[in-house]
Design a protein around this motif. Structure first.
Motif, PDB file in Angstrom:
ATOM      1  N   TYR A 116       3.629  -1.768  -7.336  1.00 43.68           N
ATOM      2  CA  TYR A 116       4.463  -2.082  -6.175  1.00 43.68           C
ATOM      3  C   TYR A 116       3.647  -2.009  -4.884  1.00 43.68           C
ATOM      4  CZ  TYR A 116       7.763  -1.598  -2.367  1.00 43.68           C
ATOM      5  OH  TYR A 116       8.417  -1.762  -1.168  1.00 43.68           O
ATOM      6  N   LEU A 117       2.855  -0.949  -4.735  1.00 45.80           N
ATOM      7  CA  LEU A 117       2.061  -0.776  -3.518  1.00 45.80           C
ATOM      8  C   LEU A 117       1.002  -1.870  -3.389  1.00 45.80           C
ATOM      9  CD1 LEU A 117       1.564   3.109  -3.400  1.00 45.80           C
ATOM     10  CD2 LEU A 117       3.024   1.715  -1.930  1.00 45.80           C
ATOM     11  N   GLU A 118       0.460  -2.311  -4.509  1.00 45.88           N
ATOM     12  CA  GLU A 118      -0.530  -3.388  -4.482  1.00 45.88           C
ATOM     13  C   GLU A 118       0.066  -4.634  -3.821  1.00 45.88           C
ATOM     14  OE1 GLU A 118      -3.730  -4.873  -7.658  1.00 45.88           O
ATOM     15  OE2 GLU A 118      -1.683  -5.415  -8.241  1.00 45.88           O
ATOM     16  N   LYS A 119       1.302  -4.944  -4.178  1.00 47.09           N
ATOM     17  CA  LYS A 119       1.968  -6.114  -3.603  1.00 47.09           C
ATOM     18  C   LYS A 119       2.414  -5.850  -2.163  1.00 47.09           C
ATOM     19  CE  LYS A 119       3.686  -7.757  -8.077  1.00 47.09           C
ATOM     20  NZ  LYS A 119       4.896  -8.002  -8.906  1.00 47.09           N
ATOM     21  N   SER A 120       2.987  -4.672  -1.939  1.00 47.52           N
ATOM     22  CA  SER A 120       3.536  -4.353  -0.622  1.00 47.52           C
ATOM     23  C   SER A 120       2.450  -4.235   0.447  1.00 47.52           C
ATOM     24  CB  SER A 120       4.348  -3.063  -0.698  1.00 47.52           C
ATOM     25  OG  SER A 120       4.928  -2.749   0.549  1.00 47.52           O
ATOM     26  N   LEU A 121       1.307  -3.656   0.071  1.00 44.78           N
ATOM     27  CA  LEU A 121       0.218  -3.437   1.022  1.00 44.78           C
ATOM     28  C   LEU A 121      -0.810  -4.566   1.028  1.00 44.78           C
ATOM     29  CD1 LEU A 121      -0.449   0.347   0.234  1.00 44.78           C
ATOM     30  CD2 LEU A 121       0.614  -0.551   2.316  1.00 44.78           C
ATOM     31  N   SER A 122      -0.690  -5.462   0.031  1.00 42.22           N
ATOM     32  CA  SER A 122      -1.674  -6.541  -0.152  1.00 42.22           C
ATOM     33  C   SER A 122      -3.079  -5.974  -0.315  1.00 42.22           C
ATOM     34  CB  SER A 122      -1.632  -7.523   1.034  1.00 42.22           C
ATOM     35  OG  SER A 122      -0.361  -8.126   1.133  1.00 42.22           O
ATOM     36  N   ILE A 123      -3.154  -4.894  -1.095  1.00 44.29           N
ATOM     37  CA  ILE A 123      -4.431  -4.243  -1.399  1.00 44.29           C
ATOM     38  C   ILE A 123      -4.501  -4.022  -2.914  1.00 44.29           C
ATOM     39  CG2 ILE A 123      -5.845  -2.172  -1.084  1.00 44.29           C
ATOM     40  CD1 ILE A 123      -4.546  -1.746   1.604  1.00 44.29           C
ATOM     41  N   LYS A 124      -5.623  -4.332  -3.517  1.00 45.32           N
ATOM     42  CA  LYS A 124      -5.792  -4.145  -4.955  1.00 45.32           C
ATOM     43  C   LYS A 124      -5.622  -2.663  -5.327  1.00 45.32           C
ATOM     44  CE  LYS A 124      -6.994  -8.335  -6.348  1.00 45.32           C
ATOM     45  NZ  LYS A 124      -6.203  -9.072  -7.369  1.00 45.32           N
ATOM     46  N   LYS A 125      -5.087  -2.442  -6.527  1.00 42.78           N
ATOM     47  CA  LYS A 125      -4.869  -1.065  -6.994  1.00 42.78           C
ATOM     48  C   LYS A 125      -6.160  -0.254  -6.927  1.00 42.78           C
ATOM     49  CE  LYS A 125      -3.101  -2.175 -11.050  1.00 42.78           C
ATOM     50  NZ  LYS A 125      -2.680  -3.611 -10.982  1.00 42.78           N
ATOM     51  N   GLU A 126      -7.257  -0.878  -7.321  1.00 40.24           N
ATOM     52  CA  GLU A 126      -8.543  -0.181  -7.335  1.00 40.24           C
ATOM     53  C   GLU A 126      -8.945   0.287  -5.937  1.00 40.24           C
ATOM     54  OE1 GLU A 126      -8.028  -2.713 -10.794  1.00 40.24           O
ATOM     55  OE2 GLU A 126      -7.977  -3.170  -8.638  1.00 40.24           O
ATOM     56  N   GLU A 127      -8.624  -0.520  -4.927  1.00 39.70           N
ATOM     57  CA  GLU A 127      -8.971  -0.141  -3.555  1.00 39.70           C
ATOM     58  C   GLU A 127      -8.051   0.965  -3.054  1.00 39.70           C
ATOM     59  OE1 GLU A 127      -9.747  -1.944   0.942  1.00 39.70           O
ATOM     60  OE2 GLU A 127      -9.125  -3.301  -0.666  1.00 39.70           O
ATOM     61  N   ILE A 128      -6.774   0.912  -3.456  1.00 44.26           N
ATOM     62  CA  ILE A 128      -5.843   1.992  -3.088  1.00 44.26           C
ATOM     63  C   ILE A 128      -6.366   3.323  -3.619  1.00 44.26           C
ATOM     64  CG2 ILE A 128      -3.524   2.938  -3.440  1.00 44.26           C
ATOM     65  CD1 ILE A 128      -2.504   0.041  -3.559  1.00 44.26           C
ATOM     66  N   VAL A 129      -6.786   3.305  -4.879  1.00 39.34           N
ATOM     67  CA  VAL A 129      -7.322   4.523  -5.499  1.00 39.34           C
ATOM     68  C   VAL A 129      -8.594   4.965  -4.794  1.00 39.34           C
ATOM     69  CG1 VAL A 129      -8.346   5.475  -7.606  1.00 39.34           C
ATOM     70  CG2 VAL A 129      -6.279   4.071  -7.750  1.00 39.34           C
ATOM     71  N   SER A 130      -9.470   4.013  -4.499  1.00 40.12           N
ATOM     72  CA  SER A 130     -10.739   4.336  -3.836  1.00 40.12           C
ATOM     73  C   SER A 130     -10.495   4.928  -2.446  1.00 40.12           C
ATOM     74  CB  SER A 130     -11.600   3.070  -3.722  1.00 40.12           C
ATOM     75  OG  SER A 130     -12.792   3.339  -3.018  1.00 40.12           O
ATOM     76  N   LEU A 131      -9.594   4.318  -1.682  1.00 38.11           N
ATOM     77  CA  LEU A 131      -9.287   4.819  -0.342  1.00 38.11           C
ATOM     78  C   LEU A 131      -8.663   6.208  -0.409  1.00 38.11           C
ATOM     79  CD1 LEU A 131      -7.840   1.565   1.281  1.00 38.11           C
ATOM     80  CD2 LEU A 131      -9.958   2.721   1.933  1.00 38.11           C
ATOM     81  N   HIS A 132      -7.785   6.408  -1.391  1.00 33.48           N
ATOM     82  CA  HIS A 132      -7.081   7.687  -1.514  1.00 33.48           C
ATOM     83  C   HIS A 132      -8.012   8.813  -1.942  1.00 33.48           C
ATOM     84  CE1 HIS A 132      -4.294  10.693  -3.348  1.00 33.48           C
ATOM     85  NE2 HIS A 132      -3.563  10.370  -2.294  1.00 33.48           N
ATOM     86  N   SER A 133      -8.938   8.515  -2.828  1.00 31.30           N
ATOM     87  CA  SER A 133      -9.793   9.569  -3.396  1.00 31.30           C
ATOM     88  C   SER A 133     -11.081   9.787  -2.616  1.00 31.30           C
ATOM     89  CB  SER A 133     -10.132   9.240  -4.859  1.00 31.30           C
ATOM     90  OG  SER A 133     -10.818   8.004  -4.947  1.00 31.30           O
ATOM     91  N   SER A 134     -11.309   8.999  -1.569  1.00 28.27           N
ATOM     92  CA  SER A 134     -12.562   9.131  -0.820  1.00 28.27           C
ATOM     93  C   SER A 134     -12.440  10.066   0.385  1.00 28.27           C
ATOM     94  CB  SER A 134     -13.028   7.753  -0.340  1.00 28.27           C
ATOM     95  OG  SER A 134     -12.102   7.192   0.578  1.00 28.27           O
ATOM     96  N   LYS A 135     -11.223  10.503   0.689  1.00 29.98           N
ATOM     97  CA  LYS A 135     -10.979  11.318   1.880  1.00 29.98           C
ATOM     98  C   LYS A 135     -10.960  12.811   1.569  1.00 29.98           C
ATOM     99  CE  LYS A 135      -9.918   8.304   5.267  1.00 29.98           C
ATOM    100  NZ  LYS A 135     -10.379   8.352   6.654  1.00 29.98           N
ATOM    101  N   ASP A 136     -11.318  13.612   2.584  1.00 26.06           N
ATOM    102  CA  ASP A 136     -11.047  15.049   2.564  1.00 26.06           C
ATOM    103  C   ASP A 136      -9.766  15.265   3.380  1.00 26.06           C
ATOM    104  OD1 ASP A 136     -13.345  15.477   1.179  1.00 26.06           O
ATOM    105  OD2 ASP A 136     -14.478  16.304   2.850  1.00 26.06           O
ATOM    106  N   TYR A 137      -8.758  15.860   2.758  1.00 23.29           N
ATOM    107  CA  TYR A 137      -7.459  16.032   3.409  1.00 23.29           C
ATOM    108  C   TYR A 137      -7.274  17.473   3.876  1.00 23.29           C
ATOM    109  CZ  TYR A 137      -6.395  11.584   1.131  1.00 23.29           C
ATOM    110  OH  TYR A 137      -6.421  10.279   0.714  1.00 23.29           O
ATOM    111  N   ARG A 138      -6.810  17.637   5.105  1.00 22.22           N
ATOM    112  CA  ARG A 138      -6.512  18.969   5.622  1.00 22.22           C
ATOM    113  C   ARG A 138      -5.096  19.363   5.195  1.00 22.22           C
ATOM    114  NH1 ARG A 138     -10.071  22.646   7.650  1.00 22.22           N
ATOM    115  NH2 ARG A 138     -10.915  21.158   9.137  1.00 22.22           N
ATOM    116  N   VAL A 139      -4.924  20.601   4.737  1.00 26.77           N
ATOM    117  CA  VAL A 139      -3.600  21.120   4.370  1.00 26.77           C
ATOM    118  C   VAL A 139      -2.906  21.600   5.647  1.00 26.77           C
ATOM    119  CG1 VAL A 139      -2.307  22.775   2.971  1.00 26.77           C
ATOM    120  CG2 VAL A 139      -4.471  21.829   2.110  1.00 26.77           C
ATOM    121  N   TYR A 140      -1.869  20.904   6.054  1.00 27.57           N
ATOM    122  CA  TYR A 140      -1.153  21.257   7.274  1.00 27.57           C
ATOM    123  C   TYR A 140      -0.019  22.235   7.023  1.00 27.57           C
ATOM    124  CZ  TYR A 140      -3.439  17.845  10.299  1.00 27.57           C
ATOM    125  OH  TYR A 140      -4.362  17.161  11.047  1.00 27.57           O
TER     126      TYR A 140
END
Length: 254
Positions: A116-140
């Motif tokens: 669903y996100l691939e279609k909604s965001l017009s971004i390939k699933k692989e890129e969604i995963v890459s973008l999501h897993s490449s960040k360091d996230y701060r716990v707020y």
């Protein structure tokens, strides 16, 4: 902007409000930013030092700190006391936080909203995963469920509004995207975030001295794993032999 340990401590015009018979709510500007989280946690640490031998309950969010005392309070007196404590922030001993490596399987079998996100965001699933897993996230923050981590730092390319109709049963370990945030469901529960993967680890264990081992101020890095690795780590977790990888940090990069 200055950092907690750079020698330059930011000061904010805080709002202090009575909250019930025994609590004070302190509010910062209504934005999500690491400099505000840093300021909140520093103030929280100063209060903990002040009330070292007293029972008080402190709960922080993105932009606020709730201080709950054992007894009914005189709000004017407590607010004055808190203002004096805030003026002195910066004298607290240096604190170190941890960066945790959290394994996540992004297979479509577990990340069932990826199509669903691939279609909604017009971004390939692989890129969604890459973008999501490449960040360091701060716990707020931690909530709405015990152990639910609210993480800041999601790439703007994969921001997505929450679901209009929440799902009644999101599985434990589900990794989701909601608005500008990402997080992990620590238990089976209703939820409205789009699920892109699953982590096999336990984020909340009531039998532990510290039920949630990750704290506000820590960082989280998602590490992609396969379905087979997911099953293996799940077995290790159930056997109490799995230990998440962590490194100590003391950085605040704005």
């Amino acid at each position: 902007t200055g950092g907690w340990w750079s020698g330059s401590i930011l000061s904010y015009n805080l709002k202090y409000k009575r909250f019930g018979e025994s609590s004070i709510l302190v509010e910062w500007p209504s934005i999500i930013h690491e400099s505000i989280l840093e300021n909140i946690l520093l103030f929280k640490s100063e209060i903990e030092n002040k009330y070292l031998n007293n029972n008080i309950y402190l709960k922080n969010s993105y932009n606020s700190l709730l201080i709950t005392y054992e007894e009914n309070i005189n709000p004017k007196s407590k607010i004055s006391e808190l203002k004096n404590i805030y003026i002195k922030i910066g004298s607290t001993q240096k604190k170190d936080f941890n960066k945790w490596e959290i394994p996540v399987c992004y297979d479509i079998e577990l990340g069932h909203d990826l199509n669903y996100l691939e279609k909604s965001l017009s971004i390939k699933k692989e890129e969604i995963v890459s973008l999501h897993s490449s960040k360091d996230y701060r716990v707020y923050n931690i909530g709405f469920l015990p152990g639910f981590l609210y993480l800041g730092g999601l790439d703007k390319k994969i921001h997505h509004p929450r679901k209009e109709k929440p799902v009644l049963n999101v599985p434990k370990g589900a990794v989701g995207i909601g608005g500008s945030q990402t997080g992990i469901y620590p238990n089976n529960s209703p939820g409205g975030w789009y699920i892109i993967g699953n982590s096999p680890i336990n984020l909340f264990n009531i039998n532990k001295t510290s039920p949630c081992f990750i704290k506000p101020g820590d960082k989280v890095k998602f590490s992609p794993i396969s379905l087979k690795e997911h099953e293996l780590i799940k077995i290790q977790v159930e056997s109490n032999i799995y230990k998440p990888v962590k490194t100590q940090i003391n950085d605040w990069n704005y």
